[in-house]
Design a protein around this motif. Structure first.
Motif, mmCIF file in Angstrom:
data_model
loop_
_atom_site.group_PDB
_atom_site.id
_atom_site.type_symbol
_atom_site.label_atom_id
_atom_site.label_comp_id
_atom_site.label_asym_id
_atom_site.label_seq_id
_atom_site.Cartn_x
_atom_site.Cartn_y
_atom_site.Cartn_z
ATOM 1 N N GLN A 66 -7.150 9.809 0.853
ATOM 2 C CA GLN A 66 -7.948 8.785 0.186
ATOM 3 C C GLN A 66 -7.671 7.393 0.746
ATOM 4 O OE1 GLN A 66 -8.539 9.718 -4.304
ATOM 5 N NE2 GLN A 66 -6.569 10.614 -3.743
ATOM 6 N N TYR A 67 -6.632 7.287 1.587
ATOM 7 C CA TYR A 67 -6.249 5.983 2.130
ATOM 8 C C TYR A 67 -6.127 5.979 3.653
ATOM 9 C CZ TYR A 67 -5.172 5.422 -2.767
ATOM 10 O OH TYR A 67 -5.279 5.392 -4.133
ATOM 11 N N ALA A 68 -5.880 7.133 4.247
ATOM 12 C CA ALA A 68 -5.682 7.190 5.696
ATOM 13 C C ALA A 68 -5.992 8.598 6.190
ATOM 14 C CB ALA A 68 -4.236 6.823 6.049
ATOM 15 N N PRO A 69 -6.352 8.753 7.477
ATOM 16 C CA PRO A 69 -6.562 10.090 8.030
ATOM 17 C C PRO A 69 -5.285 10.922 7.929
ATOM 18 C CG PRO A 69 -7.389 8.402 9.525
ATOM 19 C CD PRO A 69 -6.596 7.694 8.480
ATOM 20 N N CYS A 70 -5.429 12.185 7.578
ATOM 21 C CA CYS A 70 -4.291 13.103 7.485
ATOM 22 C C CYS A 70 -4.848 14.507 7.684
ATOM 23 C CB CYS A 70 -3.591 12.953 6.136
ATOM 24 S SG CYS A 70 -2.149 14.025 5.890
ATOM 25 N N GLU A 71 -5.011 14.893 8.948
ATOM 26 C CA GLU A 71 -5.668 16.153 9.284
ATOM 27 C C GLU A 71 -4.683 17.113 9.941
ATOM 28 O OE1 GLU A 71 -8.694 16.439 8.153
ATOM 29 O OE2 GLU A 71 -8.710 14.329 7.552
ATOM 30 N N THR A 161 -1.292 2.561 9.627
ATOM 31 C CA THR A 161 -1.372 3.561 8.563
ATOM 32 C C THR A 161 -0.537 3.129 7.366
ATOM 33 O OG1 THR A 161 -1.656 5.296 10.222
ATOM 34 C CG2 THR A 161 -1.052 5.996 8.003
ATOM 35 N N ALA A 162 0.620 2.533 7.637
ATOM 36 C CA ALA A 162 1.464 2.036 6.554
ATOM 37 C C ALA A 162 0.732 0.962 5.748
ATOM 38 C CB ALA A 162 2.771 1.484 7.119
ATOM 39 N N VAL A 163 0.025 0.066 6.443
ATOM 40 C CA VAL A 163 -0.734 -0.980 5.755
ATOM 41 C C VAL A 163 -1.814 -0.360 4.874
ATOM 42 C CG1 VAL A 163 -2.319 -2.920 6.098
ATOM 43 C CG2 VAL A 163 -0.249 -2.748 7.480
ATOM 44 N N ALA A 164 -2.470 0.698 5.365
ATOM 45 C CA ALA A 164 -3.497 1.376 4.571
ATOM 46 C C ALA A 164 -2.881 2.041 3.342
ATOM 47 C CB ALA A 164 -4.222 2.406 5.433
ATOM 48 N N LEU A 165 -1.732 2.692 3.516
ATOM 49 C CA LEU A 165 -1.077 3.370 2.401
ATOM 50 C C LEU A 165 -0.520 2.383 1.375
ATOM 51 C CD1 LEU A 165 0.812 6.255 4.246
ATOM 52 C CD2 LEU A 165 -1.092 6.489 2.632
ATOM 53 N N ALA A 166 -0.270 1.155 1.803
ATOM 54 C CA ALA A 166 0.226 0.137 0.870
ATOM 55 C C ALA A 166 -0.805 -0.181 -0.207
ATOM 56 C CB ALA A 166 0.606 -1.132 1.628
ATOM 57 N N GLU A 167 -2.072 0.196 0.024
ATOM 58 C CA GLU A 167 -3.120 -0.004 -0.973
ATOM 59 C C GLU A 167 -3.119 1.106 -2.016
ATOM 60 O OE1 GLU A 167 -5.020 -2.670 -1.096
ATOM 61 O OE2 GLU A 167 -4.076 -3.489 0.699
ATOM 62 N N SER A 168 -2.320 2.140 -1.803
ATOM 63 C CA SER A 168 -2.259 3.259 -2.743
ATOM 64 C C SER A 168 -1.270 2.953 -3.853
ATOM 65 C CB SER A 168 -1.835 4.532 -2.003
ATOM 66 O OG SER A 168 -0.450 4.498 -1.689
ATOM 67 N N GLY A 169 -1.006 3.945 -4.684
ATOM 68 C CA GLY A 169 -0.012 3.779 -5.735
ATOM 69 C C GLY A 169 1.397 4.025 -5.253
ATOM 70 N N ASP A 204 7.747 -5.834 12.922
ATOM 71 C CA ASP A 204 7.909 -6.822 13.990
ATOM 72 C C ASP A 204 6.939 -6.573 15.140
ATOM 73 O OD1 ASP A 204 8.966 -4.568 15.157
ATOM 74 O OD2 ASP A 204 10.721 -5.567 15.995
ATOM 75 N N ASP A 205 5.924 -5.709 14.914
ATOM 76 C CA ASP A 205 4.968 -5.436 15.984
ATOM 77 C C ASP A 205 3.676 -6.230 15.824
ATOM 78 O OD1 ASP A 205 3.685 -4.173 13.890
ATOM 79 O OD2 ASP A 205 3.789 -2.153 14.750
ATOM 80 N N GLY A 206 3.650 -7.160 14.847
ATOM 81 C CA GLY A 206 2.479 -7.999 14.658
ATOM 82 C C GLY A 206 1.347 -7.349 13.898
ATOM 83 N N LYS A 207 1.586 -6.170 13.286
ATOM 84 C CA LYS A 207 0.506 -5.439 12.628
ATOM 85 C C LYS A 207 0.797 -5.131 11.163
ATOM 86 C CE LYS A 207 -0.768 -3.259 17.020
ATOM 87 N NZ LYS A 207 -0.930 -1.980 17.761
ATOM 88 N N GLY A 208 1.881 -5.675 10.627
ATOM 89 C CA GLY A 208 2.234 -5.403 9.243
ATOM 90 C C GLY A 208 1.518 -6.316 8.273
ATOM 91 N N SER A 209 1.988 -6.329 7.031
ATOM 92 C CA SER A 209 1.394 -7.184 6.005
ATOM 93 C C SER A 209 1.650 -8.650 6.338
ATOM 94 C CB SER A 209 2.002 -6.862 4.638
ATOM 95 O OG SER A 209 1.804 -5.507 4.297
ATOM 96 N N VAL A 210 0.719 -9.501 5.950
ATOM 97 C CA VAL A 210 0.870 -10.931 6.187
ATOM 98 C C VAL A 210 1.949 -11.484 5.269
ATOM 99 C CG1 VAL A 210 -0.240 -13.179 6.007
ATOM 100 C CG2 VAL A 210 -1.495 -11.252 6.964
ATOM 101 N N ASN A 211 2.905 -12.187 5.850
ATOM 102 C CA ASN A 211 3.943 -12.861 5.076
ATOM 103 C C ASN A 211 3.570 -14.335 4.989
ATOM 104 O OD1 ASN A 211 6.189 -14.066 4.005
ATOM 105 N ND2 ASN A 211 7.663 -13.043 5.344
#
Length: 400
Positions: A66-71, A161-169, A204-211
């Motif tokens: 429901q939040y990210a591809p998982c096939e 994918t971590a950023v997408a899952l952060a929108e989950s519970g 630290d790869d420039g793709k995480g949540s905005v601080n």
């Protein structure tokens, strides 16, 4: 210099710090995944609202989808996408089932775990992080990708994918004492002390949540955090702990400091030991300290053990000026701060002096910060770096 070495290896440690399964189990050449991963379906009314108990890996996969591809889910121990470490295999860390699915284009994996005891799992992960931190890997666990909720643990390989899952519970479990949840993100208690749950993806790869507490590159959108500058300017405080009395301070730090033996007897408080040097020396009133006490065994027939000094401070400017002068004097005399010298961890109107790393680990989780007055000191991205009251010093949870 050690700080440069840490910064140079931070990218490698990012992958290592997600979970010991990823840290110990990454195969040469990266994870191999089956092709054909689909785009995640849009979330609708059927999306699970929060952490939940799941009965099977199939249910866990459905939740993640429901939040990210998982096939192409597989629970086969022979699947090469699974981490090779036995530490998080079925039977360890209260894990009852373990599987892996393909993310995005199938080249990256998402590992899923079901556990019979989430507290035991979190305790095992915390212990792993602490062991690696003590083994001279201070950034291990700082960039956690360990999502937990109910009896489910999800560990994605990719930051996106971590950023997408952060929108989950699900919430990210972080047990590195250097981590602080930035303003605007959820912060919840974990099931074990000195760990925290949040929806902030530290990367630290420039793709995480905005601080929003650190400078952002122009035009960056949510999901792409700015890369660190070579030298960071200290920012405004995100908040420090406070206590109205020594009794309150002792209660505040009881899970971080062994203060079962405590006294305010002036002669005992002023003790000096070959193994435990206080930060505050001389007349503590001249330091702006209102009340002062000591935890631990002060010695006598035996050597002192576990000495930690607790201070309530009515004049923080005087206190920090004195500590700055003491640090600079010791650096000039010895070229370094002695390992037996207690570090000062600051609150709003309190201070704790300890040379015990494990105690400081807990205190950092409680948002205490170390007063560092060494010229030229800075801290890598991901650590707090804030202005001190006195010029020439900073408050931080990073130790070099």
């Amino acid at each position: 210099m050690r700080i440069k070495r840490i910064l140079a290896t931070a990218a490698v440690l990012t992958a290592l710090a997600t979970l010991t399964a990823c840290e110990d189990g990454e195969r040469e050449g990266g994870r191999g995944g089956a092709a054909g991963a689909a785009t995640a379906p849009p979330r609708g009314p059927g999306a699970l609202p929060g952490p939940t108990e799941v009965s099977t890996l199939a249910e866990a996969q459905k939740y993640v989808q429901q939040y990210a591809p998982c096939e192409n889910m597989s629970a086969s121990p022979e699947d090469k996408r699974l981490p090779r470490t036995p530490l998080t295999a079925v039977g360890a860390w209260s894990v009852t089932e373990r599987g892996v699915c393909a993310d995005r284009d199938g080249r990256e994996g998402i590992t899923l775990y079901l556990t019979s005891d989430m507290k035991a799992f979190q305790e095992a992960y915390k212990q792993r992080v602490m062991d690696r931190n003590r083994a001279d890997e201070p950034t291990y666990g700082l960039f956690s990708r360990v999502f937990v909720g109910g009896n489910l643990v999800v560990v994605p390989s990719r930051t996106e994918t971590a950023v997408a899952l952060a929108e989950s519970g699900l919430r990210i479990l972080t047990c590195n004492a250097g981590f602080g949840v930035p303003k605007g993100y959820k912060k919840e208690k974990a099931l074990v002390e000195h760990c925290v749950l949040s929806d902030f993806v530290n990367s630290d790869d420039g793709k995480g949540s905005v601080n929003h507490q650190t400078p952002e590159e122009e035009g960056k959108e949510r999901g792409e955090s700015a890369r660190p500058l070579p030298s960071r300017a200290p920012g405004a405080s995100l908040g420090l702990p406070s206590a109205g009395s020594l009794t309150g301070l002792r209660k505040l730090v009881e899970h971080s400091v062994d203060c079962s033996r405590f006294t305010t007897d002036p002669e005992t408080v002023s003790i000096r030991s070959i193994d435990y040097l206080p930060a505050v020396e001389g007349d503590h009133k001249a330091w702006g300290v209102r009340e002062r006490g000591i935890c631990g065994e002060p010695g006598g027939a035996r050597r002192a053990h576990g000495l930690v000094w607790l201070d309530t401070v009515h004049d923080m400017l005087a206190f920090q000026n004195r500590e700055k002068a003491a640090q600079l004097a010791e650096l000039k005399e010895n070229g370094r701060i002695r390992a037996t010298r207690s570090k000062v961890l600051i609150g709003t109107d309190i201070a704790v002096e300890t040379n015990d790393q494990a105690s400081r680990h807990g205190l950092y989780q409680q948002q205490f910060l170390h007063l560092n007055c060494r010229p030229g000191f800075t801290a890598p991205e991901g650590y707090r770096l804030e202005k001190a009251v006195v010029k020439g010093c900073v408050l931080t949870n990073y130790e070099d």
